[in-house]
Design an enzyme around this catalytic site. Structure first.
Site, short mmCIF file in Angstrom:
data_model
loop_
_atom_site.label_atom_id
_atom_site.label_comp_id
_atom_site.label_asym_id
_atom_site.label_seq_id
_atom_site.Cartn_x
_atom_site.Cartn_y
_atom_site.Cartn_z
N LYS A 91 8.65 38.02 13.97
CA LYS A 91 8.01 36.84 13.43
C LYS A 91 6.48 36.97 13.43
CE LYS A 91 8.43 32.05 14.61
NZ LYS A 91 8.93 31.35 15.75
N THR A 92 5.94 37.37 14.59
CA THR A 92 4.48 37.52 14.68
C THR A 92 4.01 38.63 13.75
OG1 THR A 92 4.51 36.73 16.96
CG2 THR A 92 2.55 37.90 16.27
N ALA A 131 12.45 38.22 18.68
CA ALA A 131 12.53 39.67 18.49
C ALA A 131 13.00 40.08 17.08
CB ALA A 131 13.43 40.31 19.54
N CYS A 132 12.64 39.28 16.09
CA CYS A 132 12.92 39.65 14.69
C CYS A 132 11.64 39.88 13.90
CB CYS A 132 13.76 38.56 14.01
SG CYS A 132 15.47 38.55 14.56
N GLY A 134 5.64 31.03 31.01
CA GLY A 134 4.82 30.34 30.01
C GLY A 134 5.56 29.28 29.20
N LYS A 182 6.96 24.92 23.69
CA LYS A 182 8.32 24.58 23.24
C LYS A 182 8.72 23.17 23.68
CE LYS A 182 9.15 28.92 21.90
NZ LYS A 182 8.68 29.45 20.66
N ASN A 236 7.32 44.46 3.92
CA ASN A 236 8.00 43.18 3.71
C ASN A 236 7.27 42.31 2.70
OD1 ASN A 236 9.96 43.93 5.54
ND2 ASN A 236 8.99 42.91 7.28
#
Length: 473
Positions: A136-137, A133-134, A82, A90, A384
């Site tokens: 974000k979504t 992988a932090c 993708g 990107k 958060n």
């Protein structure tokens, strides 16, 4: 033909992609705004991005993903992934757009955009950059803790991945999400970690490299629930029994492509052609020991420094060893369309055009601090919001902070712990600034900066010296 951003918006840009892949066509139809309206807006203008994709034989030995910023052209061959074939994402929205932004006085950033609604109804917007992988979504679609919900707090999603940012007529920075869908990592997405993302996938969604449950014609991935299907096809197309197999059913970087319209917390400002006004920029990464839960930069240029030294311990989404610190300035290292030293200079130049009272404040967060036994010190996810609340209070000048060598930290009493099994002492542990550890960290920054030679902005060299001096006082 597709538009990145609302069709006709002054912040939007147009592209045309030619492809031999129906997968690309169907995904672009979700991820962007497509069709004749786009061509009507373009008219006879030459201001559009040329995109050519051919999956050919999907041969990794002859795979080329090429961006030509000077020519507004993208060529992608022998890929079906993708991020490399949905050329609006990107390739255009970051690599080409970052170069356009440098030349045209705006920014293309690898950032989520969220709106935090306070009980009085006022909404403040935040842009945040994290390496893959932090979470974000998860942050972009955050559900406030119960106590906050009862008071009337809400979080609205404008975007989960990319922000195009430009100064508005009132002198503030405004951001749009140029995309029209979510290209999310499936594994780990569930009703606990991100209910809004999961709900976004319930219709009109394409799933890539997940397991296919043949008994009920649904999809499954690791972390969705604890009931893997026994009669399934895995991501490689092989028969798979999730109850007995040691193999994963879904690829660690498997994806869902979901329309933004499905998102229960989509901002009413999502289609606003002028974007939303930004109060704060947040940088962050996955660090087990070093970085405090949250700190604020001492100035705009100090904030650029904070973003430039971002590092994260690696995970599956970035191929390579797991657990090694990987520098990813502003989460843009793989996506910047020109020299990173010049990119930092562009950030500094943007700051010079902003009045101090209108410039977004800059922060760094780390949800991933661990104790000696490897347990997370902060609950993360919906909680958060407690940190975002402090950030907005700082932007509004409502709370004081303590100055440290690396920036302004909260006083533990100013992080709302209501409903949490935590004390102010617990908070102080994740606000700790270990001077020895930071001195060691800055050696890595020296190495990073050395790579840029005379392209390193002198302002960043000065910020680095200033932090070193403050640490050794």
């Amino acid at each position: 033909p597709y538009s990145m951003g609302p069709i006709g918006s002054p912040l939007s840009k147009i592209g045309i992609e030619i492809t031999d892949s129906i997968y690309v066509v169907l995904n672009m139809n979700i991820m962007t705004r497509v069709g004749k309206k786009v061509l009507d807006v373009l008219g006879d203008s030459n201001d559009w991005i040329r995109g050519m994709h051919c999956k050919c034989n999907v041969d990794p030995e002859n795979r080329w993903i090429c961006q030509f910023p000077e020519d507004n052209t993208i060529i992608s061959v022998n890929s079906a992934y993708g991020g490399n074939v949905l050329l609006g994402k990107k390739c255009f929205a970051l690599r080409i757009a970052s170069y356009l932004g440098k030349n045209e006085g705006w920014q293309a950033e690898h950032m989520l955009i969220l709106g935090l609604q306070k009980p009085n109804g006022e909404i403040k917007y935040i842009c945040a950059a994290f390496p893959s992988a932090c979470g974000k979504t998860n942050l972009a679609m955050l559900i406030p803790p119960e106590g906050y919900q009862k008071k009337g707090y809400k979080v609205w999603t404008v975007g989960d991945d990319i922000a195009w940012i430009k100064k508005g007529e009132d002198g503030r920075l405004y951001a749009i999400n140029p995309e029209n869908g979510f290209f999310g990592v499936a594994p780990g997405t569930n009703m606990k970690s991100n209910p809004n993302a999961l709900k976004s996938t319930m219709k009109g969604t394409i799933f890539t490299n997940v397991a296919h449950n043949l008994d009920n014609n649904t999809v499954w991935w690791e972390g969705l629930d604890k009931n893997p299907p026994a009669n399934a096809i895995d991501w490689k197309g092989q028969p798979w029994n999730g109850q007995t197999s040691d193999e994963k059913g879904a690829h660690p970087n498997s994806r869902f492509t979901a329309p933004t319209a499905n998102c229960p917390c989509l901002s009413s400002e999502f289609e606003n052609p002028n974007g939303v006004p930004i109060s704060a920029f947040i940088f962050g990464g996955r660090r087990e020991k070093l970085t405090p839960l949250v700190y604020q930069s001492k100035s705009w240029n100090n904030g650029v420094f904070v973003g430039s030294i971002m590092g994260s311990e690696t995970t599956a989404a970035a191929t390579g060893a797991v657990g090694v610190v990987r520098r990813d300035p502003m989460a843009m290292l793989p996506f910047c369309g020109y020299n990173m030293g010049d990119y930092w200079k562009h950030w500094i130049e943007i700051g010079e055009t902003l009045d101090e009272d209108k410039a977004p404040k800059i922060f760094n967060v780390n949800w991933f601090r661990k104790d000696e036994d490897g347990n997370f010190l902060w609950p993360g996810f919906g909680d958060n919001l407690r940190v975002l609340d402090w950030i907005i209070d700082r932007c509004e000048g409502k709370v004081d902070a303590q100055e440290t060598a690396i920036g302004y930290l909260p006083y533990a009493k100013d992080i709302n712990l209501e409903g949490l099994d935590m004390t102010e002492d617990d908070i102080n542990k994740i606000l700790d600034v270990d001077k020895d550890a930071w001195n060691e960290e800055l050696k890595g920054v020296d190495e990073l900066y050395a790579k840029f030679g005379d392209r390193l902005p002198k302002e960043l060299a000065q910020e680095l010296e200033s932090v070193k001096n403050a640490l050794n006082k």
